[in-house]
Motif scaffolding. Structure first.
Motif, PDB file in Angstrom:
ATOM      1  N   ASN A 103      94.995  49.127  59.750  1.00  0.00           N
ATOM      2  CA  ASN A 103      96.455  49.075  59.787  1.00  0.00           C
ATOM      3  C   ASN A 103      97.024  49.655  61.077  1.00  0.00           C
ATOM      4  O   ASN A 103      98.195  49.433  61.390  1.00  0.00           O
ATOM      5  CB  ASN A 103      97.057  49.813  58.585  1.00  0.00           C
ATOM      6  CG  ASN A 103      98.347  49.172  58.112  1.00  0.00           C
ATOM      7  OD1 ASN A 103      98.602  47.997  58.346  1.00  0.00           O
ATOM      8  ND2 ASN A 103      99.178  49.940  57.439  1.00  0.00           N
ATOM      9  N   ASN A 106      98.296  46.941  63.166  1.00  0.00           N
ATOM     10  CA  ASN A 106      99.674  46.566  62.836  1.00  0.00           C
ATOM     11  C   ASN A 106     100.674  47.534  63.473  1.00  0.00           C
ATOM     12  O   ASN A 106     101.770  47.133  63.877  1.00  0.00           O
ATOM     13  CB  ASN A 106      99.873  46.533  61.325  1.00  0.00           C
ATOM     14  CG  ASN A 106      99.084  45.413  60.672  1.00  0.00           C
ATOM     15  OD1 ASN A 106      98.847  44.370  61.281  1.00  0.00           O
ATOM     16  ND2 ASN A 106      98.666  45.614  59.430  1.00  0.00           N
ATOM     17  N   ALA A 177     104.064  50.603  59.286  1.00  0.00           N
ATOM     18  CA  ALA A 177     103.102  49.575  58.876  1.00  0.00           C
ATOM     19  C   ALA A 177     102.658  49.789  57.437  1.00  0.00           C
ATOM     20  O   ALA A 177     102.547  48.831  56.655  1.00  0.00           O
ATOM     21  CB  ALA A 177     101.892  49.595  59.820  1.00  0.00           C
ATOM     22  N   TRP A 178     102.418  51.047  57.058  1.00  0.00           N
ATOM     23  CA  TRP A 178     102.001  51.335  55.683  1.00  0.00           C
ATOM     24  C   TRP A 178     103.146  51.150  54.705  1.00  0.00           C
ATOM     25  O   TRP A 178     102.931  50.739  53.557  1.00  0.00           O
ATOM     26  CB  TRP A 178     101.422  52.742  55.583  1.00  0.00           C
ATOM     27  CG  TRP A 178      99.963  52.774  55.893  1.00  0.00           C
ATOM     28  CD1 TRP A 178      99.352  53.323  56.972  1.00  0.00           C
ATOM     29  CD2 TRP A 178      98.927  52.166  55.114  1.00  0.00           C
ATOM     30  NE1 TRP A 178      97.997  53.113  56.923  1.00  0.00           N
ATOM     31  CE2 TRP A 178      97.712  52.413  55.789  1.00  0.00           C
ATOM     32  CE3 TRP A 178      98.904  51.454  53.930  1.00  0.00           C
ATOM     33  CZ2 TRP A 178      96.482  51.950  55.308  1.00  0.00           C
ATOM     34  CZ3 TRP A 178      97.682  50.992  53.435  1.00  0.00           C
ATOM     35  CH2 TRP A 178      96.493  51.243  54.119  1.00  0.00           C
ATOM     36  N   VAL A 180     105.463  48.842  54.977  1.00  0.00           N
ATOM     37  CA  VAL A 180     105.532  47.393  54.772  1.00  0.00           C
ATOM     38  C   VAL A 180     104.445  46.940  53.805  1.00  0.00           C
ATOM     39  O   VAL A 180     104.697  46.140  52.886  1.00  0.00           O
ATOM     40  CB  VAL A 180     105.402  46.651  56.125  1.00  0.00           C
ATOM     41  CG1 VAL A 180     105.234  45.149  55.907  1.00  0.00           C
ATOM     42  CG2 VAL A 180     106.612  46.925  56.999  1.00  0.00           C
ATOM     43  N   VAL A 181     103.215  47.445  53.990  1.00  0.00           N
ATOM     44  CA  VAL A 181     102.120  47.087  53.080  1.00  0.00           C
ATOM     45  C   VAL A 181     102.445  47.523  51.652  1.00  0.00           C
ATOM     46  O   VAL A 181     102.225  46.771  50.696  1.00  0.00           O
ATOM     47  CB  VAL A 181     100.794  47.727  53.557  1.00  0.00           C
ATOM     48  CG1 VAL A 181      99.695  47.546  52.505  1.00  0.00           C
ATOM     49  CG2 VAL A 181     100.354  47.122  54.885  1.00  0.00           C
ATOM     50  N   CYS A 184     104.803  45.272  49.949  1.00  0.00           N
ATOM     51  CA  CYS A 184     104.181  43.974  49.647  1.00  0.00           C
ATOM     52  C   CYS A 184     103.280  44.028  48.414  1.00  0.00           C
ATOM     53  O   CYS A 184     103.112  43.025  47.718  1.00  0.00           O
ATOM     54  CB  CYS A 184     103.383  43.468  50.844  1.00  0.00           C
ATOM     55  SG  CYS A 184     104.389  43.021  52.273  1.00  0.00           S
ATOM     56  N   THR A 199     102.826  35.192  55.016  1.00  0.00           N
ATOM     57  CA  THR A 199     101.741  35.657  55.891  1.00  0.00           C
ATOM     58  C   THR A 199     100.682  34.589  56.129  1.00  0.00           C
ATOM     59  O   THR A 199      99.947  34.660  57.126  1.00  0.00           O
ATOM     60  CB  THR A 199     101.073  36.907  55.294  1.00  0.00           C
ATOM     61  OG1 THR A 199     100.586  36.613  53.970  1.00  0.00           O
ATOM     62  CG2 THR A 199     102.042  38.065  55.217  1.00  0.00           C
ATOM     63  N   LEU A 400     101.282  40.598  63.720  1.00  0.00           N
ATOM     64  CA  LEU A 400     101.712  41.438  62.601  1.00  0.00           C
ATOM     65  C   LEU A 400     101.491  40.727  61.268  1.00  0.00           C
ATOM     66  O   LEU A 400     100.984  41.323  60.310  1.00  0.00           O
ATOM     67  CB  LEU A 400     103.190  41.794  62.784  1.00  0.00           C
ATOM     68  CG  LEU A 400     103.747  42.964  61.967  1.00  0.00           C
ATOM     69  CD1 LEU A 400     102.945  44.235  62.210  1.00  0.00           C
ATOM     70  CD2 LEU A 400     105.207  43.178  62.301  1.00  0.00           C
ATOM     71  N   ILE A 404      98.986  42.041  58.404  1.00  0.00           N
ATOM     72  CA  ILE A 404      99.486  42.373  57.071  1.00  0.00           C
ATOM     73  C   ILE A 404      98.796  41.525  56.015  1.00  0.00           C
ATOM     74  O   ILE A 404      98.450  42.017  54.927  1.00  0.00           O
ATOM     75  CB  ILE A 404     101.017  42.191  57.010  1.00  0.00           C
ATOM     76  CG1 ILE A 404     101.710  43.271  57.848  1.00  0.00           C
ATOM     77  CG2 ILE A 404     101.528  42.237  55.571  1.00  0.00           C
ATOM     78  CD1 ILE A 404     103.200  43.098  57.974  1.00  0.00           C
ATOM     79  N   MET A 407      95.560  43.063  55.355  1.00  0.00           N
ATOM     80  CA  MET A 407      95.742  44.338  54.660  1.00  0.00           C
ATOM     81  C   MET A 407      96.055  44.139  53.185  1.00  0.00           C
ATOM     82  O   MET A 407      95.654  44.955  52.334  1.00  0.00           O
ATOM     83  CB  MET A 407      96.868  45.136  55.318  1.00  0.00           C
ATOM     84  CG  MET A 407      96.470  45.840  56.592  1.00  0.00           C
ATOM     85  SD  MET A 407      95.099  46.998  56.386  1.00  0.00           S
ATOM     86  CE  MET A 407      95.758  48.108  55.149  1.00  0.00           C
ATOM     87  N   CYS A 438      98.241  54.051  49.527  1.00  0.00           N
ATOM     88  CA  CYS A 438      98.850  53.865  50.849  1.00  0.00           C
ATOM     89  C   CYS A 438      99.080  55.208  51.546  1.00  0.00           C
ATOM     90  O   CYS A 438      98.843  55.334  52.755  1.00  0.00           O
ATOM     91  CB  CYS A 438     100.171  53.113  50.726  1.00  0.00           C
ATOM     92  SG  CYS A 438      99.988  51.379  50.240  1.00  0.00           S
TER      93      CYS A 438
END
Length: 558
Positions: A103, A106, A177-178, A180-181, A184, A199, A400, A404, A407, A438
């Motif tokens: 990550n 990202n 970045a984390w 966003v993950v 999701c 994605t 990105l 993602i 990820m 996360c």
């Protein structure tokens, strides 16, 4: 085994999830490098053979296991045999290691994306020194793109022993970045299922835009000719076959448990055979598509650098020997060099150290992969394009999305076994489990935002997964064929797909794929042993090149 669990909305959503996971950064920045190193178009021969022998059979096996057992990697292998729980645990551990460092890519993509809105791009020119009397010396001697990557982005230390401090800009990007993950994967397939449509599909739109732009760039043809010209002698090189097998293995994401986790959310009668073939073929087609885009950019960059080099030599010779402006051209340069050498031997000899040897072939031969390709080579090409900000935003947005997407698969491989556990799921809601995973990954991942973080990134990238994944998939294949039983597995597939697997699948599972995996395992183990003392490459800011150092015991003294 038939426990209640959420399902994908439809089979197409499952295919998109697999494509989003499998089609990742390796397709964009490793496959073109392998083509460049091992024979251009000739590399496609071992690549497609390995796809048939290794890729499709093992992908089908993992999807079938997940769909039949309806559990994550730990539960699926425990169902096959209580003694195989360790296989699932190993997959989760490897996925956890991968998530920790993956990550940060990202995070770097976010960093470059944010800076892409500046005009001019911050890596287009060298910054001024503190006295504003000239440019930064390190940047002048290297290049503006290298300087932005090593100094502005990483602020890289001279060696891994000099840990340095956490770079707060990179730390913020990593946290983002984390975040966003987490958003999701917040509600499992309910949220992931919607995200994968984006994605999995948008990167193709960006690649298509880049393809159209790339083919119109000056010198793009040089790169494409270089790519598609087969060097058949490379077919006799064992490393070409080894790297083809490795690329297929890792680009499909085998052994991480992600594919098993995704398939566990399928309907029991889903045609996983068809989906295995679709995903593997799309993955390979994407690699070739991305290579065409990459080599058109390579051709443009190489041609630009070559012509720039020739222009500087022409200017140097014109000024030194007081030649008429426009007299020297790229076509007569070599002939004029010979003439000047014989006519003015002393003057030319003194000037010789300043005369660069310009070669288009040498520019095209410069092989770069990984972060060097993504954040240096592409950045250098983008800065020389018209409307460079637009193409920079598109490119790093694509990186990105690819990151993602991968990820989502990695975290699903970790979360599915945890949510399958009755003990954990009864005490913690799904959102809390996702948040804890996360958060832990993010905190540990801060090591990669230190000044020595890029060296740690290379350690994890080189050694965290290779041998362990090969061993995991080998045990998976042997377990299905010889513990669970190939005939029993054949009956399960008949129930799920409506027909028994052909002789091709059975031969690959029972013999060809295990033999190939053992060969890869022996090769990498032997390579590690023959390498001897492990070394790493460190960026030397004084010499402006990589220097190799030996890992030592002080590495872990924080």
């Amino acid at each position: 085994m038939e426990q209640s669990r959420p399902l994908w909305d439809n089979p197409l959503q499952f295919v998109f999830a697999c494509i989003s996971y499998a089609v990742g950064l390796g397709n964009v920045w490793r496959f073109p490098y392998l083509c460049q190193m091992y024979g251009g178009g000739g590399f496609l021969v071992p690549y497609f053979i390995m796809l048939i022998v290794e890729g499709m059979p093992l992908l089908y096996l993992e999807l079938a296991v997940g769909q039949r057992m309806r559990q994550g990697s730990i539960g699926a292998w425990r169902t096959i045999s209580p003694y195989l729980s360790g296989v699932g645990i190993a997959s989760v551990v490897v996925s956890f290691f991968l998530s920790m460092y993956y990550n940060v890519i990202n995070a770097w993509a976010f960093w470059y994306l944010f800076h892409s809105f500046q005009d001019p791009l911050p890596w287009a020119n060298c910054p001024m020194n503190r006295n504003y009397t000239g440019y930064m010396e390190e940047c002048e001697k290297a290049s503006s793109t290298q300087y932005f990557w090593y100094r502005e982005t990483l602020n890289i230390s001279p060696s891994i022993e000099e840990h340095g401090s956490i770079q707060w800009e990179q730390a913020v990007c990593l946290i983002l970045a984390w975040l966003v993950v987490y958003l999701c994967i917040l509600r499992g397939t309910e949220s992931t299922g919607k995200v994968v449509y984006v994605t999995a599909s948008l990167p193709y739109l960006v690649l298509l835009i880049y393809l159209i732009r790339g083919l119109t760039l000056h010198g793009a043809v040089n790169g494409l000719v270089y790519m598609f010209t087969p060097k058949l002698e490379q077919l006799a090189n064992p490393k070409a076959w080894i790297n083809a097998a490795t690329q297929i293995f890792f680009s499909l994401g085998l052994g991480f448990g992600s594919l098993i986790a995704f398939a566990s959310y399928n309907e029991p009668n889903n045609n996983c055979e068809r989906h295995a073939m679709i995903v593997s073929l799309i993955n390979s087609a994407t690699s070739i598509f991305a290579s065409i885009v990459t080599f058109s950019i390579y051709g443009f960059k190489a041609t630009f650098n070559y012509e720039d080099c020739v222009s500087k030599v022409i200017l140097l010779l014109t000024n030194t020997f007081d030649l008429e402006e426009g007299f020297l051209t790229a076509d007569n340069l070599e002939a004029m060099k010979n003439y000047l050498t014989s006519t003015y031997p002393n003057e030319y000899t003194e000037l010789l150290p300043q005369i660069k040897n310009c070669s288009l072939e040498a520019e095209l031969d410069t092989a770069v992969q990984g972060t060097g390709l993504a954040f240096i080579v592409y950045s250098e090409a983008i800065k020389n394009m018209e409307v460079s900000q637009l193409y920079s935003v598109l490119y790093f947005f694509m990186l990105l999305l690819l990151g993602i997407g991968s990820m989502l698969g990695n975290t699903t491989a970790i979360l599915t076994p945890l949510t399958d556990s009755k003990f954990i799921s009864t005490h913690l809601p799904k959102e809390a489990i996702s948040g804890i995973v996360c958060f832990v990954n993010c905190i540990v991942g801060l090591i990669f935002t230190m000044e020595a973080g890029n060296y740690w990134f290379d350690i994890f990238n080189d050694y965290a997964a290779t041998l362990s994944l090969l061993l995991i998939v080998l045990v998976e294949t042997i377990s299905v064929c010889y513990v669970y039983g190939l005939r029993r597995f054949e009956k399960d597939l008949h129930v799920m797909t409506g027909h028994k697997p052909s002789w091709y699948w059975k031969i690959m599972w029972a013999f060809a794929s295990p033999v190939l995996i053992v060969s890869l395992f022996v090769f990498y183990l032997t390579d590690y042993i023959l390498t001897g003392t492990l070394k790493y490459q460190a960026w030397d800011a004084t010499q402006l090149r990589y220097t190799r150092y030996i890992y030592n015991s002080s590495l872990f003294n924080f």
